[in-house]
Design a protein around this motif. Structure first.
Motif, mmCIF file in Angstrom:
data_model
loop_
_atom_site.group_PDB
_atom_site.id
_atom_site.type_symbol
_atom_site.label_atom_id
_atom_site.label_comp_id
_atom_site.label_asym_id
_atom_site.label_seq_id
_atom_site.Cartn_x
_atom_site.Cartn_y
_atom_site.Cartn_z
ATOM 1 N N MET A 1 0.851 -1.170 0.000
ATOM 2 C CA MET A 1 0.000 0.000 0.000
ATOM 3 C C MET A 1 0.897 1.233 0.000
ATOM 4 N N SER A 2 0.630 2.170 -0.833
ATOM 5 C CA SER A 2 1.466 3.365 -0.927
ATOM 6 C C SER A 2 0.872 4.485 -0.084
ATOM 7 N N ARG A 3 1.609 5.566 -0.052
ATOM 8 C CA ARG A 3 1.174 6.717 0.737
ATOM 9 C C ARG A 3 -0.153 7.261 0.246
ATOM 10 N N ASN A 4 -0.923 7.741 1.175
ATOM 11 C CA ASN A 4 -2.196 8.347 0.854
ATOM 12 C C ASN A 4 -1.923 9.791 0.453
ATOM 13 N N ALA B 1 13.413 -0.141 12.438
ATOM 14 C CA ALA B 1 12.976 -1.389 13.060
ATOM 15 C C ALA B 1 11.739 -1.944 12.360
ATOM 16 N N LEU B 2 10.784 -1.083 12.056
ATOM 17 C CA LEU B 2 9.574 -1.534 11.363
ATOM 18 C C LEU B 2 9.884 -2.053 9.963
ATOM 19 N N ALA B 3 10.856 -1.424 9.281
ATOM 20 C CA ALA B 3 11.196 -1.836 7.923
ATOM 21 C C ALA B 3 12.069 -3.082 7.900
ATOM 22 N N SER B 4 12.989 -3.213 8.845
ATOM 23 C CA SER B 4 13.945 -4.321 8.789
ATOM 24 C C SER B 4 13.348 -5.645 9.235
ATOM 25 N N HIS C 1 2.324 -1.080 6.357
ATOM 26 C CA HIS C 1 1.753 -0.984 5.017
ATOM 27 C C HIS C 1 2.782 -0.598 3.963
ATOM 28 N N ASP C 2 3.712 0.283 4.292
ATOM 29 C CA ASP C 2 4.669 0.782 3.304
ATOM 30 C C ASP C 2 6.088 0.685 3.867
ATOM 31 N N ARG C 3 6.660 -0.502 3.750
ATOM 32 C CA ARG C 3 7.998 -0.772 4.289
ATOM 33 C C ARG C 3 9.062 0.051 3.578
ATOM 34 N N GLY C 4 8.922 0.268 2.292
ATOM 35 C CA GLY C 4 9.890 1.054 1.527
ATOM 36 C C GLY C 4 9.947 2.502 1.984
ATOM 37 N N ARG D 1 16.939 -7.071 0.449
ATOM 38 C CA ARG D 1 16.706 -8.137 1.409
ATOM 39 C C ARG D 1 15.734 -7.693 2.494
ATOM 40 N N VAL D 2 15.587 -6.404 2.675
ATOM 41 C CA VAL D 2 14.696 -5.892 3.714
ATOM 42 C C VAL D 2 13.279 -5.844 3.220
ATOM 43 N N ILE D 3 13.093 -5.452 1.988
ATOM 44 C CA ILE D 3 11.733 -5.252 1.463
ATOM 45 C C ILE D 3 11.139 -6.533 0.978
#
Length: 189
Positions: free
Chosen positions: A1-4, A32-35, A107-110, A187-189
């Motif tokens: 899900m991308s940014r609103n 932390a949330l992304a990794s 929702h948006d790890r990137g 590797r993270v995403i």
């Protein structure tokens, strides 16, 4: 899900960098949330990856005197916990996460990873405290009831933390087993 598109997004300047102490709480929360490659993470796990912080008693002298007499309790303030809550609210406003009382949905790890690494040349060797997070999850497991719904969630989080501890070093910063090793974004995403 991308940014609103109707929500405010971060500007080019990022207030989460502390020149004295290194990376601020906001960047650590985003990293932390992304990794952790999980769609759902416990709030307590992300909080345990951050510094402990110091407890400050927020009360007037009259309230402190009443507490000594046993009439009222004092409010304890932890700056790290307060900043953690503010950053979660901010990331939720931007549409990157949804937070509940116990769990956080990513929702948006990137976008979180971009936000964490924006403008950084050198990151400290110890960004997240993985051993403390593992200890916290194991403590929660030991205290859990047999019919606890979060048993499987804790196992997933432990597997991801162990993966981060064993991940091959691909960035410029090499860290020990007590902190995150910086892995390729792919590797993270």
């Amino acid at each position: 899900m991308s940014r609103n598109s109707d929500r405010p997004v971060p500007t080019g300047d990022y207030e989460g960098y502390d020149p004295v102490g290194g990376v601020g709480v906001g960047r650590k929360v985003a990293y932390a949330l992304a990794s952790l490659r999980l769609d759902v993470v416990q709030r307590s796990t992300i909080r345990s990856l951050l510094p402990v912080g110091t407890q400050q008693i927020g009360a007037s002298r009259a309230q402190q005197a009443q507490r000594l007499k046993g009439k009222s309790g004092l409010v304890k303030k932890n700056r790290t916990s307060k900043l953690f809550q503010q950053k979660l609210n901010q990331f939720e406003d931007w549409g990157w996460i949804s937070k509940g009382h116990v769990l956080i949905a990513v929702h948006d790890r990137g976008a979180l990873l971009d936000h964490a690494l924006q403008g950084q040349r050198d990151l400290p060797t110890r960004l997240l405290d993985l051993e403390r997070a593992v200890a916290k999850i194991r403590e929660d497991q030991a205290a859990a009831e047999p019919d606890d719904r979060l048993i499987e969630q804790r196992y997933k989080e432990l597997r991801e933390l162990m993966r981060l501890m064993r991940a091959p070093v691909t960035g410029v910063n090499r860290s020990g087993t007590r902190s995150v090793r910086f892995v390729n974004r792919s590797r993270v995403i």
